[in-house]
Every structure is written in C-alpha cells, then in structure tokens.
Design an enzyme around this catalytic site. Structure first.
Site, mmCIF file in Angstrom:
data_model
loop_
_atom_site.group_PDB
_atom_site.id
_atom_site.type_symbol
_atom_site.label_atom_id
_atom_site.label_comp_id
_atom_site.label_asym_id
_atom_site.label_seq_id
_atom_site.Cartn_x
_atom_site.Cartn_y
_atom_site.Cartn_z
ATOM 1 C CG HIS A 97 1.127 -1.352 33.698
ATOM 2 N ND1 HIS A 97 2.246 -0.583 33.581
ATOM 3 C CD2 HIS A 97 1.406 -1.782 35.069
ATOM 4 C CE1 HIS A 97 3.190 -0.372 34.439
ATOM 5 N NE2 HIS A 97 2.715 -1.145 35.531
ATOM 6 C CG ASP A 123 -3.589 -0.397 24.197
ATOM 7 O OD1 ASP A 123 -2.990 -1.107 25.219
ATOM 8 O OD2 ASP A 123 -2.787 -0.601 23.126
#
Length: 456
Positions: free
Chosen positions: A154, A363
């Site tokens: 992720h 991110d």
C-alpha cells in the site's frame, strides 16, 4: 470459486473494530466467495504471544492472534514503523535499524505463518497486505502451503539504491519472490521493484511485470491503484450538508472560502512545507488575504515517538507564526486541529471547501485526494491541489499538480485555484470523476484478484 483468505496486520472484526473504506472492500470480496480474514487481534497479552481467537459472521471466519508487549513493540512499533516505514517513504535519514527489532519482525511473521498454515487449503487464494508482512509467503511455503499467494504494497516502493541501504535487505526482500503476484500502487513503483530485482536481487525481468528469480522461479508484478467507494462518498457528501458540524463550519467562515487538508500526523505528509506554502501564499498574493481560511485536520498518530512529537510542536509554532503575522480581529488564517471527525462529516467539510490541499512529500496513493474530488458539488466544484509525489497524481492529472518542496509553486497554485473560472473547475472535476467512477474500490479488488487467479 476458490475461497479467499485475507491476511493483514489488523483485522476489522465486526462489533470489535471499526471498518474503513479498505476494510469494507475486503469484506465485500470475502462475502462473494466465503473466506477467512487473519491477522493481529489488536490485543496486547502481558505474558506471551500466540493466543488465537475465532469469530464467525455470515460466511466469513475472522481469526486473530494476540501479541506480547515485547513482540508488539519490536515488530510493529520497532521494525515495521521505525525502519520500514521511513525507508519505504524515501526517508533513509530517519531509518532506525536494529537487529533486535528485525528479529522480532521475523519472529512475529513466523508466528502468524505457523498459526495460519494449518487453516489453509490447496485451492485457497491468499491475499496478504502491506509492509508488516513481507516475509509471510516464504514462511508459508516453508510450512508446505501450496495455494496461490498474492501481496499488495500500500505504501511506495523506493529506488533500489535506497532499499540496498537497509542491512540484510537481500534476505528481507527475497521473501517477495515466494508470492505469485505482487501488487503496487503505480507503474513507477513497479518499475522501481523491477530495478531492484535486476540490480540487487540477482533475478531478471522477463518482460514488463514478469520476473524470474536467480533460482528460476517466475512471478508476476503489476500496478493496481487502490481507490474509494466513489458512489458512497458522493452520497455521503450530499447528505452531510445537514450535519451540525458542517453547518457550524460553514457559518464560522463568514462567507470566506475554505482550503482543507486532512492527514494523519506523519512526516511523510509534508505538513510543515504545506503550512509554509500557505504563509507564502498570503505574502505573494495579498489580494487574497482575508478571503481564504486554511483548515488542517491532523489526528495524532504514534504520539509516543520523538519524531512525531517534534513534528506536532513544529506545526503548532508555524500556525502560531502565520496567524500572528496575518490574522485580523475577525479572521484567523490557519485553523490547526488534532482530532478525528466521523467520515461522513469529513466529506461534508470537503464539499464545503474551495480548495483541497493534498501535498505529501511521498505517498503510495492518498485516498483523501480522491475523496475530496468525489465529495464535490458537480454544479460548483472545488479545486484539488495535489503533490506529484502522491500515487493519486498518476490518475488525477486534471488536478493542479505541484512540487511540495516548491513553496512558491504551491502558493501560486492556491491563487490559481481561488481565481479559476467555474467552467474550468467543472471540466477538471468531470475529468477526474470519470476516472474515479470507472476505477472505484470494487474495480480495484476485482482486478487484483482476477490477476492473482490467473496462471503465470
């Protein structure tokens, strides 16, 4: 269809822990085929690790394992979050490596594998999630598990040179070779992984997304950008206008526009740079002083860690400095809040905001960016200002893309957002919504699981 088994560090057990967007998507996938969700219970046993708990709900079995305080501290707070988290977010300067915490990381993964292996069938599809559980596939294979094993990262995949800075990186990342499919957020993450395999992993890239280890085992890797429940966010945002918290916020603005940032308090989110950029905006664009209020919601996470304490202190100082320099008796430029809000209320805040300010330094995806867009009023949408270093920028190219290190550039993007004509705002919104409607959270998990079920 084969049974699905989800493995993650935390398990969203009904009635025990709250379920976010990802948890809801995984539960939906499990309900389609029946299955099992396995992971840490969230409980700290004062004496020892290994107590197993089982809970059935419908056609899903939830199996969780307790950890001792020592194992939790060294595995989760230690190696996972003080070593891997900064490394995978390109912050080698913050990596705290210890052989003790690395041993605990392997020990807890081995414990999970030992408890999970007897519960698996040869025709199961096992989907393992995130950096906490990188070694799981190799450990399961050593215990004789033959079913298909998939992994999804992720967070970002950094460059191979940064990965190689980690002691024993070969042993850690060799564990990925036991998976049948490795999923990443973006094509760029996939490319970096392929570079690592080729340069440091002694393997080779057969073709894009097909790799071979030095022992001749083939595996696949691909980009599967995670998403949101777009339709649900749209509906939540529409309904949120009647919520007390949203009404109070709207009233407090006294007709001014709102820029919003919502982030966990973490150094990867670029919050000091964002605050400085807003201060620069007020200096570079005095015509907008008194017209835009910046609300930063940043719930505290890992508050016991020194780096996070320093970050919180820095943000308090920055917000105080900006407000001291620019505030008026009836206007406070920066509102900085360290608390959580219910998700439906947040979507109402997004819909109220003229600007969504999403500027992480790094991110994996950043779902706040996607939620901000989905929450907008189609007749009068706001503008997303988005860091090019967020995975979401690969899909949301109609946002105002910025380099978060370029504070003048972010400041000018804020001014552009404030001055953008309605027609252009609608065009950008519609372009991004077309992507989010097609590639929602359901499409994401179905695409990944279809690829995992395919033979190599």
């Amino acid at each position: 269809m084969s049974r699905l088994v989800v493995v993650s560090n935390r398990v969203a057990v009904p009635g025990v822990s709250s379920a976010g967007g990802l948890a809801v998507a995984l539960q939906a996938a499990l309900e389609e085929t029946g299955g099992m969700w396995f992971g840490w219970s969230g409980r700290i046993d004062p004496s020892d690790s290994g107590q197993v708990h089982e809970h059935d709900a419908g056609n899903i079995r939830y199996v969780t394992v307790d950890l001792s305080k020592r194992d939790h501290d060294d595995y989760y707070n230690g190696f996972a979050n003080r070593t891997l988290w900064p490394l995978l977010h390109f912050r080698v300067d913050l990596v705290d490596y210890s052989r003790i915490t690395y041993a605990a990381y392997r020990r807890v993964n081995a414990l999970f594998a030992e408890k999970l292996a007897p519960l698996l069938r040869d025709d199961d599809i096992v989907w393992i999630h995130d950096y906490h559980l990188i070694p799981m596939a190799k450990l399961l294979r050593e215990l004789g598990v033959k079913c298909r094993l998939g992994f999804f990262l992720h967070v970002p995949m950094p460059s191979s040179d940064l990965l190689a800075a980690l002691p024993q990186h070969e042993r850690l990342f060799e564990g990925l070779s036991s998976y049948d499919l490795i999923g990443f957020q973006t094509e760029r993450d996939l490319e970096r992984f392929q570079d690592y395999v080729r340069l440091f992993g002694r393997g080779r890239v057969i073709s894009h997304g097909v790799l071979e280890t030095h022992k001749g085992k083939r595996l696949r890797a691909g980009a599967f950008p995670i998403s949101i429940d777009t339709a649900q966010i749209e509906e939540q945002a529409r309904a949120a206008a009647s919520k007390v918290g949203v009404k109070r916020l709207a009233t407090s603005l006294s007709g001014r526009e709102l820029a919003i940032g919502v982030d966990r308090l973490d150094y990867s989110k670029g919050l000091p740079e964002r605050f400085r950029s807003f201060g620069r905006f007020l200096k570079r664009h005095p015509e907008h002083r008194g017209k835009l209020t910046f609300l930063q919601i940043a719930p505290v996470s890992r508050g016991e860690v020194l780096e996070y304490q320093k970050l919180r202190s820095e943000l308090e100082q920055l917000s105080g400095h900006i407000n001291g320099a620019h505030a008026e008796p009836d206007w406070t430029p920066v509102r900085y809040v360290n608390r959580n809000y219910p998700h439906p209320t947040l979507t109402g805040f997004y819909r109220l905001s003229r600007v969504g300010l999403v500027t992480p330094l790094r991110d994996g995806m950043n779902l706040v960016a996607k939620e901000y867009v989905a929450a907008q009023d189609p007749k009068d949408p706001g503008v997303l200002v988005l860091s090019t270093f967020a995975g979401a920028a690969r899909e949301l190219g109609a946002a105002l893309l910025v380099n978060p290190y370029d504070m003048d550039g972010v400041a000018d993007a804020l001014a552009t957002a404030m001055e953008m004509p309605l027609e252009e705002r609608r065009e950008r919104y519609e372009t991004m919504m077309a992507v989010l409607r097609e590639n929602d959270i359901t499409a994401w998990r179905r695409k990944y699981l279809a690829a995992l079920r395919e033979p190599i």
